[in-house]
Write an enzyme that holds these catalytic residues in place. Sequence first.
Site, PDB file in Angstrom:
ATOM      1  N   LYS A 156      62.677  41.617 -44.343  1.00 15.00           N
ATOM      2  CA  LYS A 156      61.442  41.219 -45.014  1.00 15.00           C
ATOM      3  C   LYS A 156      61.321  41.984 -46.319  1.00 15.00           C
ATOM      4  O   LYS A 156      61.037  43.169 -46.343  1.00 15.00           O
ATOM      5  CB  LYS A 156      60.205  41.499 -44.149  1.00 15.00           C
ATOM      6  CG  LYS A 156      59.027  40.691 -44.668  1.00 15.00           C
ATOM      7  CD  LYS A 156      57.680  41.363 -44.583  1.00 15.00           C
ATOM      8  CE  LYS A 156      57.287  42.312 -45.656  1.00 15.00           C
ATOM      9  NZ  LYS A 156      57.077  41.764 -46.994  1.00 15.00           N
ATOM     10  N   GLU A 231      61.637  55.742 -43.896  1.00 20.59           N
ATOM     11  CA  GLU A 231      61.905  56.420 -45.169  1.00 20.59           C
ATOM     12  C   GLU A 231      60.637  56.263 -45.993  1.00 20.59           C
ATOM     13  O   GLU A 231      60.323  55.157 -46.439  1.00 20.59           O
ATOM     14  CB  GLU A 231      63.078  55.756 -45.911  1.00 20.59           C
ATOM     15  CG  GLU A 231      64.377  55.705 -45.137  1.00 20.59           C
ATOM     16  CD  GLU A 231      65.099  57.028 -45.096  1.00 20.59           C
ATOM     17  OE1 GLU A 231      64.639  57.995 -45.740  1.00 20.59           O
ATOM     18  OE2 GLU A 231      66.116  57.107 -44.404  1.00 20.59           O
ATOM     19  N   CYS A 265      61.040  57.169 -54.757  1.00 20.39           N
ATOM     20  CA  CYS A 265      60.592  58.107 -53.731  1.00 20.39           C
ATOM     21  C   CYS A 265      61.208  59.486 -53.932  1.00 20.39           C
ATOM     22  O   CYS A 265      60.674  60.478 -53.463  1.00 20.39           O
ATOM     23  CB  CYS A 265      60.938  57.566 -52.358  1.00 20.39           C
ATOM     24  SG  CYS A 265      62.654  57.080 -52.251  1.00 20.39           S
ATOM     25  N   GLU A 359      51.635  61.615 -54.162  1.00 19.34           N
ATOM     26  CA  GLU A 359      52.726  60.852 -54.771  1.00 19.34           C
ATOM     27  C   GLU A 359      52.104  59.915 -55.811  1.00 19.34           C
ATOM     28  O   GLU A 359      51.158  59.186 -55.503  1.00 19.34           O
ATOM     29  CB  GLU A 359      53.452  60.032 -53.698  1.00 19.34           C
ATOM     30  CG  GLU A 359      54.605  59.243 -54.270  1.00 19.34           C
ATOM     31  CD  GLU A 359      55.377  58.474 -53.201  1.00 19.34           C
ATOM     32  OE1 GLU A 359      54.739  57.806 -52.374  1.00 19.34           O
ATOM     33  OE2 GLU A 359      56.612  58.561 -53.204  1.00 19.34           O
TER      34      GLU A 359
HETATM   35  P1  NAD Z   1      54.374  49.626 -48.809  1.00 16.95           P
HETATM   36  O1  NAD Z   1      54.372  50.587 -47.687  1.00 16.95           O
HETATM   37  O2  NAD Z   1      53.073  49.109 -49.292  1.00 16.95           O
HETATM   38  O3  NAD Z   1      55.236  48.329 -48.443  1.00 16.95           O
HETATM   39  C1  NAD Z   1      56.574  48.429 -48.028  1.00 16.95           C
HETATM   40  C2  NAD Z   1      56.933  47.180 -47.236  1.00 16.95           C
HETATM   41  O4  NAD Z   1      56.148  47.152 -46.048  1.00 16.95           O
HETATM   42  C3  NAD Z   1      56.657  45.871 -47.961  1.00 16.95           C
HETATM   43  O5  NAD Z   1      57.685  44.937 -47.670  1.00 16.95           O
HETATM   44  C4  NAD Z   1      55.345  45.424 -47.344  1.00 16.95           C
HETATM   45  O6  NAD Z   1      55.166  44.023 -47.389  1.00 16.95           O
HETATM   46  C5  NAD Z   1      55.520  45.891 -45.916  1.00 16.95           C
HETATM   47  N1  NAD Z   1      54.253  46.089 -45.181  1.00 16.95           N
HETATM   48  C6  NAD Z   1      53.025  46.385 -45.676  1.00 16.95           C
HETATM   49  N2  NAD Z   1      52.123  46.488 -44.674  1.00 16.95           N
HETATM   50  C7  NAD Z   1      52.798  46.251 -43.526  1.00 16.95           C
HETATM   51  C8  NAD Z   1      52.413  46.234 -42.146  1.00 16.95           C
HETATM   52  N3  NAD Z   1      51.169  46.478 -41.765  1.00 16.95           N
HETATM   53  N4  NAD Z   1      53.371  45.992 -41.231  1.00 16.95           N
HETATM   54  C9  NAD Z   1      54.660  45.771 -41.593  1.00 16.95           C
HETATM   55  N5  NAD Z   1      55.071  45.773 -42.879  1.00 16.95           N
HETATM   56  C10 NAD Z   1      54.154  46.017 -43.829  1.00 16.95           C
HETATM   57  O7  NAD Z   1      55.196  50.333 -49.951  1.00 16.95           O
HETATM   58  P2  NAD Z   1      55.526  49.823 -51.420  1.00 16.95           P
HETATM   59  O8  NAD Z   1      54.260  49.890 -52.209  1.00 16.95           O
HETATM   60  O9  NAD Z   1      56.250  48.528 -51.377  1.00 16.95           O
HETATM   61  O10 NAD Z   1      56.566  50.923 -51.909  1.00 16.95           O
HETATM   62  C11 NAD Z   1      56.163  52.159 -52.394  1.00 16.95           C
HETATM   63  C12 NAD Z   1      56.296  53.235 -51.353  1.00 16.95           C
HETATM   64  O11 NAD Z   1      57.603  53.239 -50.796  1.00 16.95           O
HETATM   65  C13 NAD Z   1      56.116  54.620 -51.915  1.00 16.95           C
HETATM   66  O12 NAD Z   1      55.263  55.373 -51.100  1.00 16.95           O
HETATM   67  C14 NAD Z   1      57.513  55.221 -51.876  1.00 16.95           C
HETATM   68  O13 NAD Z   1      57.575  56.593 -51.808  1.00 16.95           O
HETATM   69  C15 NAD Z   1      58.114  54.563 -50.720  1.00 16.95           C
HETATM   70  N6  NAD Z   1      59.577  54.559 -50.812  1.00 16.95           N
HETATM   71  C16 NAD Z   1      60.291  55.424 -50.016  1.00 16.95           C
HETATM   72  C17 NAD Z   1      61.677  55.477 -50.103  1.00 16.95           C
HETATM   73  C18 NAD Z   1      62.485  56.403 -49.230  1.00 16.95           C
HETATM   74  O14 NAD Z   1      63.684  56.165 -49.066  1.00 16.95           O
HETATM   75  N7  NAD Z   1      61.916  57.431 -48.654  1.00 16.95           N
HETATM   76  C19 NAD Z   1      62.344  54.650 -50.989  1.00 16.95           C
HETATM   77  C20 NAD Z   1      61.584  53.797 -51.787  1.00 16.95           C
HETATM   78  C21 NAD Z   1      60.208  53.754 -51.672  1.00 16.95           C
END
Ligand code: NAD
Length: 456
Positions: A156, A231, A265, A359
């Site tokens: 997804k 992650e 991240c 962050e």
């Molecule tokens: P997000 O958590 O809003 O969304 C990530 C994914 O989760 C998206 O595909 C979203 O549609 C899905 N999602 C949202 N709510 C959900 C739910 N209730 N159930 C299941 N899936 C759901 O994050 P974002 O805004 O897309 O990305 C930014 C964040 O990602 C930042 O906090 C960043 O630090 C983190 N990030 C971490 C890493 C790592 O490897 N540690 C890498 C990249 C990004």
Amino acid sequence: MPESKTTVIEPATEGVLGEVSCAGAAEIDEAVARAGKAFPAWRALTPAARAEHLRALVATLESHHEELALLEARNAGKPIGDARGEIGMVIDTFRYYSAAPERLLGETIPVAGGEAFTVREPLGVVGLIVPWNFPLTIASWKLAPALAAGNTAILKPAELTPLSAVRFAALATEAGLPDGVFQVVTGSGRVVGARLVEHPDVAKIAFTGSTEVGSAIAATAARTIKRVTLELGGKSANVIFADADLERAAAAAPGAVFGNAGQDCCARSRILVEHAVYDRFMALLEEHTKAIKVGDPLDPHNEMGPLISGAQREHVASFLEEDDAHVAFRGSAPDGPGFWFAPTVLAPMSRAARAVREEIFGPIVAVLPFKDEAEAVELANDTIYGLSGSIWTRDGARALRVARAIDTGVLSINSNTSVRVTTPFGGFKQSGYGRELGAHALDAYTEVKSIYYSTS
Ligand code: NAD
């Protein structure tokens, strides 16, 4: 009922780049059923045959490298050179794990009355949920080991950046991956993501995204004892000692936090500088920050693109509205259209400031001075996160002492790199659990089975 669609926006122009279907829970249920049906045959393939499928995928991806890079550059707003590098890593990741099916080794264990040994079994249907900052790269870190280990997978992608995943799925079919082994379902996290997490026939969720959503996923997954790897966010420190090669450290620091417009991240969004070299470091940092070329991601001379969305820009800008956010200097950015934001350095900052604690996920860095090694370690660890970080010093013994003392999953000495295909990547503390990449990732997509054979 007509299929529901959503538009995809190009962050550099704010224009419409494409359209994808917006699935509901029923589409996830169908995808899980198809993946479940495909699992027994995929699992039963000989290791060599599964490896061959992955090598065919590598060849197909190689011949579409530029097309995928362009799609990623336009959809995620990243400089085309960076996008080419990221798709290169996607290909390298599949190449690396194409060797894994034939190397999933077990152990023999001395026991009484027979022989005991271990084998690794795939989990079944796995759900992969990824964010928008490195769309296909992060998906490949999950998908390649999952398929190599014999699982079938449903990806997804994030709502804002689904295009490369959709194209990748078509290429996987073209490369001959059997029906149902890999599927992409586009839609909202709230509906599609949530259904994937709660579905009883999904054995594992591999998630990359925010700590908030990761925590909710872990709670829901607990109901069905689903395996989960997370992650999550980061607030990594770039620690610069007085004996460092200051020119190199300062030249590298902007890339370590403003790369991908800070939406990384692993961004070193806290720079900790030893008092004795603070002024000199800031002068160098200003020079390098102001030299960053921000603009059209498709112009190969540009080093930084726009933020992903208007909402993200508002979130990032809110950090500058805090009373204790002291702007030391800023680089430049184009005027609209496009979600532009100039690279910004805040200094000197107190450790209590919001920009130091949260962050930001945008091109803002907070600089804090420190007096000695103990204070540097204490400041570096003063965060709920523990994902990445850097140490710059010419003193090798100190580098190793500090590297061991900082609570983080990845650390670089005299460098700001965080990820390699061959080395484990993941977080301490609220940056998550589980490891991706390298041989460790296979642990996250297999169960260890003990077999005992009686010889009596
Ligand atoms: P997000 O958590 O809003 O969304 C990530 C994914 O989760 C998206 O595909 C979203 O549609 C899905 N999602 C949202 N709510 C959900 C739910 N209730 N159930 C299941 N899936 C759901 O994050 P974002 O805004 O897309 O990305 C930014 C964040 O990602 C930042 O906090 C960043 O630090 C983190 N990030 C971490 C890493 C790592 O490897 N540690 C890498 C990249 C990004």
